[in-house]
Write a protein that holds these residues in place. Structure first.
Motif, PDB file in Angstrom:
ATOM      1  N   PRO A   6      74.980  35.251 -43.531  1.00 38.03           N
ATOM      2  CA  PRO A   6      75.414  36.508 -42.933  1.00 38.03           C
ATOM      3  C   PRO A   6      76.726  36.321 -42.207  1.00 38.03           C
ATOM      4  CG  PRO A   6      73.705  35.508 -41.585  1.00 38.03           C
ATOM      5  CD  PRO A   6      73.818  34.669 -42.825  1.00 38.03           C
ATOM      6  N   PRO A   7      77.479  37.408 -41.993  1.00 39.93           N
ATOM      7  CA  PRO A   7      78.752  37.288 -41.269  1.00 39.93           C
ATOM      8  C   PRO A   7      78.526  36.851 -39.839  1.00 39.93           C
ATOM      9  CG  PRO A   7      78.126  39.599 -41.547  1.00 39.93           C
ATOM     10  CD  PRO A   7      77.177  38.782 -42.387  1.00 39.93           C
ATOM     11  N   ALA A   8      79.543  36.232 -39.266  1.00 42.26           N
ATOM     12  CA  ALA A   8      79.443  35.789 -37.868  1.00 42.26           C
ATOM     13  C   ALA A   8      79.219  36.994 -36.969  1.00 42.26           C
ATOM     14  CB  ALA A   8      80.728  35.074 -37.465  1.00 42.26           C
ATOM     15  N   PRO A   9      78.282  36.901 -36.020  1.00 39.45           N
ATOM     16  CA  PRO A   9      77.982  38.046 -35.157  1.00 39.45           C
ATOM     17  C   PRO A   9      79.131  38.392 -34.220  1.00 39.45           C
ATOM     18  CG  PRO A   9      76.837  36.082 -34.383  1.00 39.45           C
ATOM     19  CD  PRO A   9      77.450  35.728 -35.700  1.00 39.45           C
ATOM     20  N   ALA A  10      79.257  39.683 -33.949  1.00 39.13           N
ATOM     21  CA  ALA A  10      80.265  40.139 -32.997  1.00 39.13           C
ATOM     22  C   ALA A  10      79.816  39.807 -31.578  1.00 39.13           C
ATOM     23  CB  ALA A  10      80.480  41.646 -33.151  1.00 39.13           C
ATOM     24  N   ALA A  11      80.778  39.770 -30.656  1.00 39.29           N
ATOM     25  CA  ALA A  11      80.439  39.538 -29.255  1.00 39.29           C
ATOM     26  C   ALA A  11      79.545  40.669 -28.751  1.00 39.29           C
ATOM     27  CB  ALA A  11      81.707  39.450 -28.424  1.00 39.29           C
ATOM     28  N   THR A  12      78.576  40.322 -27.927  1.00 38.65           N
ATOM     29  CA  THR A  12      77.611  41.303 -27.453  1.00 38.65           C
ATOM     30  C   THR A  12      78.203  42.137 -26.318  1.00 38.65           C
ATOM     31  OG1 THR A  12      75.782  39.831 -28.004  1.00 38.65           O
ATOM     32  CG2 THR A  12      75.316  41.649 -26.495  1.00 38.65           C
ATOM     33  N   PRO A  13      78.305  43.472 -26.492  1.00 45.96           N
ATOM     34  CA  PRO A  13      78.813  44.339 -25.421  1.00 45.96           C
ATOM     35  C   PRO A  13      77.661  44.716 -24.482  1.00 45.96           C
ATOM     36  CG  PRO A  13      78.453  45.620 -27.400  1.00 45.96           C
ATOM     37  CD  PRO A  13      78.051  44.206 -27.731  1.00 45.96           C
ATOM     38  N   TRP A  14      77.386  43.870 -23.515  1.00 47.00           N
ATOM     39  CA  TRP A  14      76.168  44.025 -22.718  1.00 47.00           C
ATOM     40  C   TRP A  14      76.113  45.339 -21.959  1.00 47.00           C
ATOM     41  CZ3 TRP A  14      71.987  41.380 -23.510  1.00 47.00           C
ATOM     42  CH2 TRP A  14      72.081  40.105 -24.082  1.00 47.00           C
ATOM     43  N   ARG A  15      77.241  45.795 -21.465  1.00 43.18           N
ATOM     44  CA  ARG A  15      77.223  47.056 -20.712  1.00 43.18           C
ATOM     45  C   ARG A  15      76.801  48.217 -21.609  1.00 43.18           C
ATOM     46  NH1 ARG A  15      82.347  49.517 -17.247  1.00 43.18           N
ATOM     47  NH2 ARG A  15      81.268  51.362 -16.447  1.00 43.18           N
ATOM     48  N   LEU A  16      77.339  48.252 -22.814  1.00 41.41           N
ATOM     49  CA  LEU A  16      76.974  49.302 -23.764  1.00 41.41           C
ATOM     50  C   LEU A  16      75.512  49.177 -24.172  1.00 41.41           C
ATOM     51  CD1 LEU A  16      77.847  51.664 -25.622  1.00 41.41           C
ATOM     52  CD2 LEU A  16      78.394  49.938 -27.363  1.00 41.41           C
ATOM     53  N   VAL A  17      75.062  47.951 -24.412  1.00 38.86           N
ATOM     54  CA  VAL A  17      73.667  47.734 -24.803  1.00 38.86           C
ATOM     55  C   VAL A  17      72.712  48.217 -23.718  1.00 38.86           C
ATOM     56  CG1 VAL A  17      71.937  45.950 -25.261  1.00 38.86           C
ATOM     57  CG2 VAL A  17      74.152  45.845 -26.400  1.00 38.86           C
ATOM     58  N   LEU A  18      73.031  47.908 -22.459  1.00 41.54           N
ATOM     59  CA  LEU A  18      72.185  48.361 -21.358  1.00 41.54           C
ATOM     60  C   LEU A  18      72.140  49.885 -21.274  1.00 41.54           C
ATOM     61  CD1 LEU A  18      73.223  45.820 -18.576  1.00 41.54           C
ATOM     62  CD2 LEU A  18      70.979  45.990 -19.675  1.00 41.54           C
ATOM     63  N   MET A  19      73.282  50.523 -21.458  1.00 42.79           N
ATOM     64  CA  MET A  19      73.337  51.976 -21.391  1.00 42.79           C
ATOM     65  C   MET A  19      72.535  52.619 -22.521  1.00 42.79           C
ATOM     66  SD  MET A  19      76.678  54.470 -21.678  1.00 42.79           S
ATOM     67  CE  MET A  19      77.604  53.414 -20.568  1.00 42.79           C
ATOM     68  N   LEU A  20      72.744  52.145 -23.739  1.00 36.25           N
ATOM     69  CA  LEU A  20      72.034  52.716 -24.882  1.00 36.25           C
ATOM     70  C   LEU A  20      70.547  52.377 -24.839  1.00 36.25           C
ATOM     71  CD1 LEU A  20      74.630  52.042 -27.732  1.00 36.25           C
ATOM     72  CD2 LEU A  20      74.320  54.103 -26.344  1.00 36.25           C
ATOM     73  N   GLY A  21      70.223  51.182 -24.339  1.00 37.29           N
ATOM     74  CA  GLY A  21      68.817  50.833 -24.179  1.00 37.29           C
ATOM     75  C   GLY A  21      68.126  51.755 -23.200  1.00 37.29           C
ATOM     76  N   ALA A  22      68.833  52.119 -22.116  1.00 36.84           N
ATOM     77  CA  ALA A  22      68.266  53.061 -21.141  1.00 36.84           C
ATOM     78  C   ALA A  22      68.019  54.417 -21.783  1.00 36.84           C
ATOM     79  CB  ALA A  22      69.201  53.193 -19.942  1.00 36.84           C
ATOM     80  N   LEU A  23      68.891  54.833 -22.698  1.00 37.49           N
ATOM     81  CA  LEU A  23      68.696  56.111 -23.381  1.00 37.49           C
ATOM     82  C   LEU A  23      67.432  56.107 -24.233  1.00 37.49           C
ATOM     83  CD1 LEU A  23      72.334  56.996 -24.518  1.00 37.49           C
ATOM     84  CD2 LEU A  23      70.964  58.171 -22.796  1.00 37.49           C
ATOM     85  N   ARG A 129      75.634  52.577 -34.726  1.00 36.74           N
ATOM     86  CA  ARG A 129      76.169  52.519 -36.090  1.00 36.74           C
ATOM     87  C   ARG A 129      77.656  52.882 -36.112  1.00 36.74           C
ATOM     88  NH1 ARG A 129      77.978  50.726 -39.583  1.00 36.74           N
ATOM     89  NH2 ARG A 129      77.482  50.746 -41.803  1.00 36.74           N
ATOM     90  N   ASP A 130      78.086  53.742 -35.185  1.00 36.81           N
ATOM     91  CA  ASP A 130      79.514  54.060 -35.105  1.00 36.81           C
ATOM     92  C   ASP A 130      80.345  52.819 -34.832  1.00 36.81           C
ATOM     93  OD1 ASP A 130      78.966  56.769 -35.410  1.00 36.81           O
ATOM     94  OD2 ASP A 130      79.026  57.201 -33.263  1.00 36.81           O
ATOM     95  N   LYS A 131      79.796  51.877 -34.074  1.00 37.43           N
ATOM     96  CA  LYS A 131      80.575  50.770 -33.541  1.00 37.43           C
ATOM     97  C   LYS A 131      80.364  49.441 -34.260  1.00 37.43           C
ATOM     98  CE  LYS A 131      80.883  52.603 -28.811  1.00 37.43           C
ATOM     99  NZ  LYS A 131      82.355  52.545 -28.689  1.00 37.43           N
ATOM    100  N   PHE A 132      79.267  49.310 -35.067  1.00 37.85           N
ATOM    101  CA  PHE A 132      78.941  47.998 -35.630  1.00 37.85           C
ATOM    102  C   PHE A 132      78.619  48.099 -37.118  1.00 37.85           C
ATOM    103  CE2 PHE A 132      77.712  47.951 -31.152  1.00 37.85           C
ATOM    104  CZ  PHE A 132      78.419  46.849 -30.693  1.00 37.85           C
ATOM    105  N   ASN A 133      78.745  46.940 -37.814  1.00 38.17           N
ATOM    106  CA  ASN A 133      78.349  46.881 -39.213  1.00 38.17           C
ATOM    107  C   ASN A 133      76.838  46.711 -39.332  1.00 38.17           C
ATOM    108  OD1 ASN A 133      77.716  44.143 -38.780  1.00 38.17           O
ATOM    109  ND2 ASN A 133      79.722  43.437 -39.483  1.00 38.17           N
ATOM    110  N   HIS A 134      76.338  46.559 -40.558  1.00 37.88           N
ATOM    111  CA  HIS A 134      74.901  46.504 -40.817  1.00 37.88           C
ATOM    112  C   HIS A 134      74.218  45.397 -40.023  1.00 37.88           C
ATOM    113  CE1 HIS A 134      71.514  46.211 -44.114  1.00 37.88           C
ATOM    114  NE2 HIS A 134      71.035  46.342 -42.901  1.00 37.88           N
TER     115      HIS A 134
END
Length: 408
Positions: A6-23, A129-134
């Motif tokens: 698989p392709p190398a993973p992108a850096a984890t945007p923790w602030r965005l992940v926390l926000m979307l996880g809260a949603l 999905r707007d921001k990341f690949n599969h």
């Protein structure tokens, strides 16, 4: 199957992940926080147990229906506006829940509360999905499961504490505060992520055409069914666990909360195992193997429930194993579905969410219909759901090469 790395993973945007996880936590918070308050609600509002249970069914129905509205709206109008509108509806309905004078008003308010709260999960997945690949979508969704999964662990205990000090109405006032906090966070921090191509696509067709176009895509339908049927096991468990653990096995509410929390930890743990597996494997490959594991766990659960061997000391661990497969499959099935037609990400997210809640409601209904005071019904329903999920993966979702071999 191919073994391409698989392709190398992108850096984890923790602030965005926390926000979307809260949603994504709107639904589990709204369900799990008030479960232990249901007897108190019945006493206060002079309602029968089945009428109080209807407040949960109404919430499920609102979640299933509402998702079909927000998906196309977020593709057409952007992610922020429908999201903030949904949170506003959630807050207003939560106020009505907290002040409900009768069980009928509470049932109606719970339905509207779900219509608002479901915007969070639908649009959060579309933003990913707007921001990341599969592959990166699957990884981020697994991280979001970690956050969402904390709700079943913490919400029952927190809800119990709130109920003790402020009654069941205090639980709904807490949900009002939660909605206000998340709404403020989103309004200040979430940038618009919908692409212009998605907007053009959405404006060129009405929502019904968008959903029909999605349903014509074999792989997308496969991912949707696989995720929905696997998730239906979770709904079945939520609706039957109180009676099974406290009724059939005679445990106290405290022990029930501990068992409930342990199963949530299993799902969270599996989602993080999935994130680690995706560093060296593809989402489809993980799905294939996880589906096989789910069938084995469900088959053993059925055998234990029907034979009675070991009683609860066999059934409950196997129930834990079967439920944990949700953590391995949910992010990958959602990522797979979103990758099929990225220009309709919002509608895809809504379609998958709506089908999931519909399948969950049917599975919960089947479990209640077959209820006989034993673990047999829940085991049978979970087995049927997991078999259906695996058939969707192998028959529809995972692509095959020219020789008919899986190209996961």
């Amino acid at each position: 199957m191919t073994d391409n790395a698989p392709p190398a993973p992108a850096a984890t945007p923790w602030r965005l992940v926390l926000m979307l996880g809260a949603l994504t936590a709107f639904a589990p918070m709204s369900i799990d926080m008030y479960l232990s308050s249901m007897p108190d609600i019945g006493r206060t509002l002079h309602a029968r147990a089945e009428d109080v249970q209807a407040t949960l069914a109404a919430f499920f129905a609102g979640m299933a229906i509402g998702q079909f509205l927000y998906g196309p709206a977020s593709d057409r109008f952007g992610r922020r506006l429908p999201l903030l509108l949904g949170i506003g509806i959630f807050i207003a309905a939560s106020v009505v829940c907290a002040t409900a004078p009768s069980i009928q008003v509470l049932i109606a308010a719970r339905f509207v509360q779900a219509l608002g709260g479901c915007a969070g999960a639908v649009i959060a997945r579309a933003v990913v999905r707007d921001k990341f690949n599969h592959a990166d979508t699957a990884r981020v969704l697994s991280l979001m499961t970690l956050i969402m999964g904390l709700a079943p662990v913490l919400a029952p205990q927190f809800g119990g504490v709130v109920q003790f000090f402020a009654g069941w109405r205090g639980v709904f006032w807490t949900l009002v505060a939660f909605g206000l906090l998340i709404g403020l966070w989103i309004s200040l921090s979430l940038a618009e992520s919908r692409s212009e191509a998605t907007a053009v696509q959405a404006r060129s067709e009405n929502p019904f055409r968008a959903y029909l176009a999605l349903l014509r895509q074999r792989r997308l339908v496969g991912y949707c069914l696989a995720g929905a049927l696997n998730g239906a096991t979770l709904f079945t468990y939520i609706s039957t666990a109180p009676d099974l653990v406290m009724g059939t096995y005679g445990h106290t509410p405290l022990v029930f909360n501990i068992i409930f929390a342990l199963n949530a930890v299993g799902i969270i743990g599996a989602s993080q195992v999935n994130r680690l597996l995706l560093r060296r494997s593809t989402p489809d490959r993980v799905l294939v193997r996880a589906s096989i594991a789910s069938i084995i766990a469900a088959l053993l659960l059925v055998a234990a429930a029907w034979s009675g061997i070991g009683g609860q000391f066999t059934v409950l661990p196997l129930l834990f194993a079967a439920l944990s497969t949700y953590g391995l499959m949910s992010g990958n099935t959602m990522a797979g579905a979103l990758s099929v037609d990225p220009s309709r990400a919002g509608s895809t997210s809504a379609l998958m969410g709506g089908i999931s809640f519909g399948a969950g409601a049917l599975a919960s209904w089947a479990g209640g219909l077959l209820h006989d005071g034993t673990p047999k019904p829940v085991a049978a329903v979970m087995f049927a759901c997991l078999v259906g999920s695996s058939l969707a993966i192998f028959g529809l979702a995972v692509p095959k090469d020219r020789r008919g071999r899986m190209a996961a």
